[in-house]
Design a protein around this motif. Sequence first.
Motif, PDB file in Angstrom:
ATOM      1  N   GLU A  42       4.267   5.951  -5.125  1.00 50.56           N
ATOM      2  CA  GLU A  42       4.633   5.555  -6.538  1.00 50.56           C
ATOM      3  C   GLU A  42       6.131   5.250  -6.719  1.00 50.56           C
ATOM      4  OE1 GLU A  42       3.489   9.303  -8.351  1.00 50.56           O
ATOM      5  OE2 GLU A  42       1.667   8.607  -8.673  1.00 50.56           O
TER       6      GLU A  42
ATOM      7  N   LEU B  52       2.105  -6.729  -6.317  1.00 50.24           N
ATOM      8  CA  LEU B  52       2.207  -5.429  -7.092  1.00 50.24           C
ATOM      9  C   LEU B  52       2.286  -5.799  -8.646  1.00 50.24           C
ATOM     10  CD1 LEU B  52       4.998  -3.600  -4.986  1.00 50.24           C
ATOM     11  CD2 LEU B  52       2.509  -3.004  -5.231  1.00 50.24           C
TER      12      LEU B  52
ATOM     13  N   THR C 252       2.492   1.837  -3.237  1.00 48.57           N
ATOM     14  CA  THR C 252       1.670   2.274  -3.980  1.00 48.57           C
ATOM     15  C   THR C 252       1.493   3.748  -4.140  1.00 48.57           C
ATOM     16  OG1 THR C 252       0.770   0.128  -4.487  1.00 48.57           O
ATOM     17  CG2 THR C 252      -0.479   2.216  -5.442  1.00 48.57           C
TER      18      THR C 252
ATOM     19  N   GLN D  73       8.406  -1.626 -12.788  1.00 55.51           N
ATOM     20  CA  GLN D  73       8.468  -1.410 -11.438  1.00 55.51           C
ATOM     21  C   GLN D  73       9.209  -2.721 -10.878  1.00 55.51           C
ATOM     22  OE1 GLN D  73       4.922  -1.937  -9.024  1.00 55.51           O
ATOM     23  NE2 GLN D  73       5.742  -0.376  -7.632  1.00 55.51           N
TER      24      GLN D  73
ATOM     25  N   GLU E 217       0.971  -0.988   0.114  1.00 61.83           N
ATOM     26  CA  GLU E 217       0.128   0.002  -0.040  1.00 61.83           C
ATOM     27  C   GLU E 217       0.939   1.276  -0.085  1.00 61.83           C
ATOM     28  OE1 GLU E 217      -3.734  -2.089   2.411  1.00 61.83           O
ATOM     29  OE2 GLU E 217      -2.582  -0.335   3.433  1.00 61.83           O
TER      30      GLU E 217
END
Lengths: 320, 249
Positions: A85, A108, A82, A147, A79
């Motif tokens: 970012e 993710l 995210t 990512q 969390e």
Amino acid sequence: MSVLAIIENWEGEFKKTSFEVLHYGKRISNEIGQELIALTFGANNPERLEGYGASRIINVSNLKFETTTNNNLAKISAELITENEASHIVISNTITGKTIAPLLTSNLNCGLISNAIEHPKTHTPLTVKCKGFSSKAHITYESENQQNIISIVPNSIGLIEKNDEKSEVLNINQKSNLTNEKMKILHREKSNEKISLADAEIVISAGRGLKDPENWGMIEELAELLNAGTACSKPVSDMGWRPHSEHVGQTGLAINPDLYIAIGISGAIQHLAGVNSSKNIVVINTDPEAPFFKAANYGIVGDAFVVVPKLIAALKNFKN
Amino acid sequence: MNILVCISSVPDTTSPINFTDNNQSFDKNGITFIINPYDEFCLTKAIFIKENKSATITVLNVGKNTNDSVLRKALAIGADNAVRINQEAENSKIVAKCIVEYCQDKNFDIIFCGRESIDYNGGKVPGFIAEKLNLPFINGCVGMDIKNETMELKREIDNGHEICESAFPAVIAGQKGLVEEKDLRIPSMRGIMSARTKSLEVIESTINIENNIKVIHYEKPIQRSECKMINEDNVEELVDLLNNEAKVI
Ligand SMILES: Cc1cc2nc3c(=O)[nH]c(=O)nc-3n(C[C@H](O)[C@H](O)[C@H](O)COP(=O)(O)OP(=O)(O)OC[C@H]3O[C@@H](n4cnc5c(N)ncnc54)[C@H](O)[C@@H]3O)c2cc1C
Ligand SMILES: Nc1ncnc2c1ncn2[C@@H]1O[C@H](COP(=O)(O)O)[C@@H](O)[C@H]1O
């Protein structure tokens, strides 16, 4: 965008590997021009992370590494990643790190490069050199993911620089709902070894050449003198002479201390696999033909029961 | 109890590791493949559970038919049936995806994996599948005690052990300790014979392959320079070298 380093602590205190992760993240943050964020849980002094390049230090103060399941640590980390970012997530290859990293990756849906032993070579695409085949090879991976999580082998990154820059320290409480747990931690048993093998800079290890578990007194004395962890070969732990947690090698723990002293260990390929990335290896063995000498920096051909007490005496002398 | 043991096929621990294709591929020539040693501890634990409580043990590999021999060995050791998902195991994500898909409708109570494969040492597959199946993940498991509705598990952590409790189903990544070295079973003649009658099902993979992490280069670590030999009557020299030359004490 940002680089996020997940920083482990042990009962609230940081160790060398904690700072290695930050140092690694800092280099990436400089190279790609994004800020570095440090994320930790239940740290006693999150300010101690200042000066290693993180502009923000997030401490989830109502949770601890010791009492939160890895599933939940991964969920909360996901969390926060995210929210911030983060394109690069750095974590240490400790047992907790090794457990959280794949959970996070799957959550993710990003890339995972594990066992990194060097800073990334390139960023687009991301390429990193890692350990593989139980230290018998180095493997360079390339990831095309936007990512990525990189997990780094403790004690392989080298010098850590500190400066006196300040960071913003945020103590937050986790908000997400973690009820309906399918798993819970009942308790933890700390081993009584003073130095944990995983992050010991010096390791004293002994094998079947010691002949009897009663003979480990001198190994422990030597370890204590050098502030070292203790390890053993597989047959020694299989016979119950020493605990499983001390078994190093291809099927045990892989370590890479600055100094590994092997006493009465023949140096079988499976043993070497777990220890040959140690920076310096000393071998003490009665057999001049023992294969371990071929993998060592320094060797003494001699009887452990004679050499080790002499070494202890010489080290005591040196320390004074 | 319905138990799955995920088996990876890895080079025998004594294998020399070499590369071909300009150091871009692992050279499988002359390599004997074995059951990943961590997986063998898990399989043995599954057999113990079966002997104590009754269970069905399925062993699963994602790979090509060259892996059938390790599955046959697992059957000979005591698994009830074997499944191979016919898919090149190019990376851990592909493997995990195949396993997750296979597990969807099988109602396994326990999914055993090894802590890591001894070739790429990724330690990724078990965590990937736990997260995708939304199951508890017990990594580095060294002890397991099945109660009625739950199980108590012991796992290795950096400075000791952790005892936890989990509901079924769960993903357990095991290692030595789950059973001891002496408990490992060598397939008996009877085991080998009966393995021939057990099923080895081959399933074609239906997943979309994404291969966005790949190996671009392999190399061997730099060899250490010559070992300096020190006379056993002169350990002071070793102390001096460790201090002044190696600078480690
Ligand atoms: C699948 C598999 C996985 C394995 N994984 C591992 C692993 O992870 N780690 C591991 O360690 N092994 C592993 N092994 C076992 C490995 O092959 C060797 O058997 C083991 O490392 C030997 O242990 P040792 O050196 O303590 O004993 P030995 O091979 O018996 O060697 C004892 C040594 O002590 C010396 N010695 C005897 N007396 C003295 C004395 N008084 N003073 C000084 N030296 C003395 C001898 O010269 C000899 O070199 C594995 C094996 C297999 C098949
Ligand atoms: N190709 C495969 N087929 C089945 N199980 C696998 C495969 N690869 C890995 N696993 C399982 O995942 C564990 C960890 O492997 P890894 O993530 O590759 O280090 C292994 O010990 C196996 O239990």
